[in-house]
Design a protein around this motif. Structure first.
Motif, mmCIF file in Angstrom:
data_model
loop_
_atom_site.group_PDB
_atom_site.id
_atom_site.type_symbol
_atom_site.label_atom_id
_atom_site.label_comp_id
_atom_site.label_asym_id
_atom_site.label_seq_id
_atom_site.Cartn_x
_atom_site.Cartn_y
_atom_site.Cartn_z
ATOM 1 N N ASN A 185 -15.261 11.876 6.905
ATOM 2 C CA ASN A 185 -16.570 12.127 7.512
ATOM 3 C C ASN A 185 -17.160 10.948 8.274
ATOM 4 N N SER A 186 -16.542 9.771 8.187
ATOM 5 C CA SER A 186 -17.061 8.593 8.904
ATOM 6 C C SER A 186 -16.430 8.570 10.291
ATOM 7 N N GLU A 187 -17.179 8.984 11.283
ATOM 8 C CA GLU A 187 -16.610 9.254 12.606
ATOM 9 C C GLU A 187 -16.358 7.995 13.440
ATOM 10 N N VAL A 188 -17.019 6.862 13.102
ATOM 11 C CA VAL A 188 -16.800 5.637 13.880
ATOM 12 C C VAL A 188 -16.234 4.512 13.008
ATOM 13 N N LEU A 189 -15.706 4.843 11.841
ATOM 14 C CA LEU A 189 -15.168 3.843 10.923
ATOM 15 C C LEU A 189 -13.973 3.137 11.556
ATOM 16 N N LYS A 190 -14.001 1.796 11.559
ATOM 17 C CA LYS A 190 -12.915 1.006 12.129
ATOM 18 C C LYS A 190 -12.024 0.390 11.061
ATOM 19 N N THR A 191 -12.639 -0.032 9.940
ATOM 20 C CA THR A 191 -11.873 -0.743 8.916
ATOM 21 C C THR A 191 -12.277 -0.273 7.526
ATOM 22 N N LEU A 192 -11.284 0.158 6.734
ATOM 23 C CA LEU A 192 -11.474 0.442 5.311
ATOM 24 C C LEU A 192 -10.606 -0.548 4.549
ATOM 25 N N THR A 193 -11.229 -1.418 3.778
ATOM 26 C CA THR A 193 -10.510 -2.421 2.985
ATOM 27 C C THR A 193 -10.583 -2.033 1.518
ATOM 28 N N ILE A 194 -9.423 -1.910 0.885
ATOM 29 C CA ILE A 194 -9.361 -1.539 -0.535
ATOM 30 C C ILE A 194 -8.726 -2.692 -1.290
ATOM 31 N N ILE A 195 -9.491 -3.272 -2.213
ATOM 32 C CA ILE A 195 -9.000 -4.359 -3.070
ATOM 33 C C ILE A 195 -8.830 -3.780 -4.471
ATOM 34 N N THR A 196 -7.616 -3.736 -4.961
ATOM 35 C CA THR A 196 -7.341 -3.056 -6.232
ATOM 36 C C THR A 196 -7.768 -3.897 -7.426
ATOM 37 N N SER A 197 -7.957 -3.219 -8.543
ATOM 38 C CA SER A 197 -8.281 -3.888 -9.800
ATOM 39 C C SER A 197 -7.080 -4.687 -10.294
ATOM 40 N N GLU A 198 -7.339 -5.769 -11.018
ATOM 41 C CA GLU A 198 -6.260 -6.617 -11.534
ATOM 42 C C GLU A 198 -5.400 -5.887 -12.555
ATOM 43 N N THR A 199 -5.923 -4.812 -13.134
ATOM 44 C CA THR A 199 -5.186 -4.093 -14.186
ATOM 45 C C THR A 199 -4.167 -3.116 -13.618
ATOM 46 N N LEU A 200 -4.187 -2.852 -12.325
ATOM 47 C CA LEU A 200 -3.279 -1.875 -11.729
ATOM 48 C C LEU A 200 -1.844 -2.411 -11.682
ATOM 49 N N SER A 201 -0.908 -1.582 -12.079
ATOM 50 C CA SER A 201 0.509 -1.944 -12.054
ATOM 51 C C SER A 201 1.051 -1.760 -10.639
ATOM 52 N N PRO A 202 2.193 -2.389 -10.306
ATOM 53 C CA PRO A 202 2.803 -2.190 -8.985
ATOM 54 C C PRO A 202 3.103 -0.713 -8.696
ATOM 55 N N LYS A 203 3.533 0.000 -9.695
ATOM 56 C CA LYS A 203 3.851 1.414 -9.503
ATOM 57 C C LYS A 203 2.602 2.213 -9.156
ATOM 58 N N LYS A 204 1.490 1.904 -9.842
ATOM 59 C CA LYS A 204 0.221 2.587 -9.577
ATOM 60 C C LYS A 204 -0.293 2.246 -8.176
ATOM 61 N N GLU A 205 -0.100 0.997 -7.760
ATOM 62 C CA GLU A 205 -0.529 0.593 -6.421
ATOM 63 C C GLU A 205 0.247 1.347 -5.344
ATOM 64 N N MET A 206 1.560 1.492 -5.524
ATOM 65 C CA MET A 206 2.376 2.232 -4.563
ATOM 66 C C MET A 206 1.935 3.695 -4.487
ATOM 67 N N TRP A 207 1.630 4.257 -5.632
ATOM 68 C CA TRP A 207 1.165 5.645 -5.661
ATOM 69 C C TRP A 207 -0.172 5.782 -4.930
ATOM 70 N N LEU A 208 -1.073 4.809 -5.140
ATOM 71 C CA LEU A 208 -2.382 4.831 -4.484
ATOM 72 C C LEU A 208 -2.226 4.741 -2.970
ATOM 73 N N CYS A 209 -1.306 3.862 -2.498
ATOM 74 C CA CYS A 209 -1.037 3.761 -1.055
ATOM 75 C C CYS A 209 -0.575 5.108 -0.495
ATOM 76 N N ALA A 210 0.318 5.751 -1.221
ATOM 77 C CA ALA A 210 0.856 7.031 -0.756
ATOM 78 C C ALA A 210 -0.239 8.084 -0.646
ATOM 79 N N GLN A 211 -1.178 8.086 -1.608
ATOM 80 C CA GLN A 211 -2.268 9.057 -1.560
ATOM 81 C C GLN A 211 -3.188 8.806 -0.362
ATOM 82 N N LEU A 212 -3.465 7.531 -0.076
ATOM 83 C CA LEU A 212 -4.354 7.203 1.039
ATOM 84 C C LEU A 212 -3.775 7.654 2.382
#
Length: 858
Positions: A810-837
């Motif tokens: 819904n953000s029609e002029v959005l240029k940059t979305l920065t996502i900084i993950t929590s320190e508790t996230l595992s590498p596998k969870k991070e890869m899954w999150l990237c895939a969902q995005l």
């Protein structure tokens, strides 16, 4: 000198010539004051060979200043003076007085005359002075004709002439020039050229010439140079003249520095005339150098320095191609945005260029491409010196070093000297073989630098340097920063107090910048702390920082005229530590930080009200138990921070009338009703609460800061910081919003977004939420203004993804979305999150997602 008593006045024993020379190195006002020291010194100043008068600092008014100069000349006993200087750029001294003083100087066989005044009428005797060797005249006023001469000029001994005229040098300045038959150095500055006359410099004896034009009409005049012995030539300011070089056969060094070139062909003609120089410095700003201009050959050029637009790559290599004998090249902050590799390689790089210096290097892509080209093609290069820009970070400097080490070098003997701002990041590229490794380089530094270095280590260690050598015995006593603390726990109370006493007793400097006492573990006596503060005030302290358990402020502190910053933190429950029995007058105080344990109206506000130019205020109340109204009526205040740690369930009123406030922070417990009378200049507001007693207080506070451009809002362990049915104000100017804690819950956040139609930057930090509720209406800012969204400490929960999907969709002029993950996230969870995005649709075609994770996959 052990044979001479320490009490002997060695200065008085010096010969009069040496004493007179020493006095000439200090302001003449102070030199005259030495007459009161003793009978021996009563007449010493009258033998001064240098009379230097100026009106800065503004100690005298016009009449007093004129009388002072008259008295000095009347009492002056020497038969001749070397230098007479008048620099009166603030006070309008009478013409007649200046003329009279110049006549007096001529009577005393003056050798050097330097006049810079607002009103000037030159006496006739000046134009026939036989002893004058150097003359400087600066026309500082708007009246013209002050250099008009009614009689012929005959100055047989003048070798140096420095003239600044407003206009028409042919009418005034050239009469002086032609009257100096052995002139060797000439500096001529024309503030406004509005004529077309030809300037002829036919001076066989001239060795140094500097010409500057500050402004001119768009009409070209001709400047003819017939100066066969000229060795140094400088042209600067505005280039609006055609230079005709009849004879510059002995030219060694030329310097060209323009901020405006009216016609491009003029610069080409000028360079053509000085093509025989051995050294060339060329600086132009906001001026494009035409590449199609016919540049001359520089057959003798050995040294060249380029700065500004003339240091652009194409312009520079255009010059290098014509400088086959060039050995030394200096580039100063080239104005360039892309790299174009030159063809072919300039001849000087293959056989002559041995030294290259690159100043203010920023490590940009094209800077590195240029350096790679130079290193890879300069076959006889011996030294490349890189001086980095002051804006470079340590990390950027390290990266730049690493890149330089990768580049191949055509010259096997090339050394890279890397000069950065962070010395511990700039070693390893070159070993200083010319300096012995055993030399004590630290001791060779000036005292000011050593004093600064010692101020960066604990004062206990700084004092211990006195045992290193005789050179170091007293160095620590010149420290400008005295910082005492009781960590690490080496001394108990009495030795600690004795150490501070000893330092202050032996201290030799006349003023200190910082005096800091941080005794948070030792119960030092009140009387000692008070005594030390008095000593700091006596030494004209600028910053005082006190953090102790027991404190009784001395009276001298409250009238200190040099104090600019004061910080008082008392770690005890004594409510009377700030009680003041005398009025507070702190005329220079700009920064005040206070932590009190209750009733700031009876103690802290006395200090606040006694600071008439206060700009920054920090006030922390450890325990508020009153209902008094706090009034902040401070017109000069620009920064205000208020914190309450604990308080009774009683509301008090805080009134803010601070028209120049730019930054406002409130934190701790919110138990006050804020009334904003004037916050018209507020730029940034920050709220950080861990307890809110009454929700309506938050609503009132938000109303008061609704004009801010930036808002940071953090709440922890609080249900909802504001009820959803509370009317929020419109944030018409809000561009940046940061939310953390319970205020970043979805409903609270969109409650704010709906009222922030101009919002451009949004930051969410670990929202406290367990379900997603889609807002009924898309906030206006998401449709037209929101360009940046930061999501910090993202846990990849279901509701986090639902929020991100909504924002992307819904953000029609959005240029940059920065996502900084929590320190508790595992590498596998991070890869899954990237895939969902990657699956989520985006309303903005230009949106980029920056994913910052903890694993190697980010």
């Amino acid at each position: 000198m052990s044979s001479i008593s320490e009490n002997v006045d060695r200065l008085t024993c010096l010969p009069e010539e040496i004493t007179s020379h020493i006095l000439s190195l200090i302001p003449i006002r102070l030199a005259v004051q030495t007459s009161i020291l003793s009978k021996r010194w009563r007449y010493t100043w009258m033998l001064l060979k240098k009379l230097d008068f100026n009106d800065y600092p503004l100690v005298f008014d016009r009449d007093s200043l004129s009388k002072f100069v008259d008295n000095v000349f009347e009492l002056c006993k020497t038969s001749h003076i070397e230098v007479f200087r008048l620099h009166f750029t603030y006070i309008w001294v009478r013409k007649s007085s200046v003329s009279k003083w110049i006549n007096e100087a001529i009577r005393l066989n003056i050798r050097e005359l330097d006049i810079q005044v607002l009103l000037l009428e030159l006496p006739l005797r000046l134009f026939t002075c036989k002893t004058l060797t150097k003359l400087r005249l600066v026309e500082s006023c708007f009246e013209t004709g002050v250099l008009n001469f009614p009689s012929p000029v005959i100055l047989p001994s003048v070798k140096t002439l420095d003239i600044s005229v407003r206009s028409k040098p042919c009418v005034n300045a050239f009469k002086l020039i032609h009257g100096c038959p052995i002139l060797e150095s000439l500096s001529l500055q024309v503030a406004w050229r509005n004529d077309e006359e030809e300037y002829n410099f036919n001076i066989p004896s001239l060795k140094r010439l500097e010409l500057r034009t500050l402004k001119c009409i768009s009409v070209i005049n001709k400047v003819v140079l017939n100066v066969p012995n000229l060795e140094y030539f400088l042209v600067g300011g505005v280039l609006c003249s055609l230079f005709v070089m009849k004879d510059l056969s002995n030219l060694v060094e030329a310097s060209v520095s323009f901020f405006d070139v009216r016609f491009n062909h003029l610069e080409a003609e000028l360079l053509n005339g000085m093509s025989g120089a051995k050294s060339l410095s060329w600086s132009t700003s906001t001026v494009d150098v035409p590449l199609n201009s016919h540049l001359p050959k520089f057959p003798n050029l050995k040294h060249m320095e380029l700065k500004g637009s003339c240091s652009r790559w194409l312009s520079m290599f255009h010059v290098l191609e014509n400088s086959s004998e060039l050995e030394h090249l200096c580039i100063d902050e080239p104005e360039e945005s892309c790299w174009i590799e030159p063809q072919p390689i300039p001849t000087c790089m293959l056989s002559k260029l041995t030294t290259l210096k690159f100043k203010k290097c920023k490590g940009r892509k094209w800077d590195l491409q240029f350096l790679e080209y130079i290193l890879g093609n300069s076959e006889v290069l011996k030294t490349l010196t890189i001086i980095t820009s002051v804006s470079l970070t340590p990390k950027k400097e390290m990266w730049l070093c690493a890149q330089l080490l990768k580049f191949p070098r055509a010259s096997r003997s090339c050394e890279i000297h890397f000069v950065g701002n962070w010395s511990h990041y700039t070693c390893g590229l070159k070993k200083m073989s010319s300096i012995s490794e055993n030399v004590d380089r630290l001791t060779c530094l000036p005292e000011e630098i050593i004093s600064h270095i010692l101020s960066l280590i604990p004062i206990r260690l700084a004092v211990q340097t006195s045992i290193l050598s005789k050179r170091w015995r007293y160095t620590w006593m010149l420290l400008k920063k005295l910082a005492f603390n009781d960590y690490p726990y080496i001394l108990d109370r009495d030795p600690l107090s004795k150490f501070v006493d000893s330092v202050l007793e032996l201290y030799k400097t006349s003023h200190i910048e910082v005096f800091r006492l941080h005794f948070s573990d030792n119960w030092v006596r009140k009387s000692n702390v008070s005594k030390w503060i008095n000593e700091a005030v006596r030494l004209n302290v600028r910053e005082i920082d006190i953090q102790v358990k027991l404190l009784e402020l001395p009276l001298k502190l409250f009238t200190c005229k040099t104090l600019t910053k004061l910080r008082l933190i008392v770690n005890c429950n004594d409510p009377d530590v700030f009680n003041v029995s005398s009025p507070v007058i702190l005329p220079c105080l700009k920064t005040l930080e206070i932590s009190v344990n209750g009733k700031p109206c009876t103690n802290a506000f006395i200090l606040i009200n006694g600071s008439p130019i206060l700009e920054s205020l920090f006030l922390e109340v450890a325990w508020r138990d009153d209902e008094e109204e706090y009034n902040f009526n401070i017109p000069t205040l620009k920064r205000l921070e208020l914190r309450t740690r604990k308080c009774l369930s009683v509301i008090n009123k805080v009134v803010l009338n601070v028209p120049n406030l730019e930054y406002f922070l409130v934190g701790g417990v919110l138990c006050s009703l804020f009334v904003m009378k004037d916050l018209s200049n507020l730029v940034e507001a920050t709220f950080s609460f861990y307890e809110i007693r009454f929700s309506h207080l938050m609503s009132e506070l938000l109303k008061g800061i609704s004009e801010a451009k930036s808002l940071s809002w953090s709440t922890s362990n609080i249900d909802l910081p504001i009820p959803l049915n509370s009317p929020l104000p419109k944030f018409l100017n809000l561009k940046r919003l940061e939310l953390k804690g319970s205020c970043s819950r979805w409903l609270s956040m969109f409650h704010v977004l709906e009222n922030s139609c101009e919002l451009e930057h949004l930051c969410i930090d670990e929202p406290e939420e367990f379900c997603w509720i889609e807002p009924q209406q898309i906030p206006t800012c998401m449709l037209s203004n929101l360009t940046t969204l930061n999501f910090k400490r993202c846990n990849g929960r279901k509701w986090d993804l639902q929020f991100l999907e909504y924002m992307l969709g819904n953000s029609e002029v959005l240029k940059t979305l920065t996502i900084i993950t929590s320190e508790t996230l595992s590498p596998k969870k991070e890869m899954w999150l990237c895939a969902q995005l990657l699956k989520f649709p985006r309303a903005s075609r230009s949106c980029e997602i920056h994913f910052v994770g903890n694993s190697a996959y980010n």
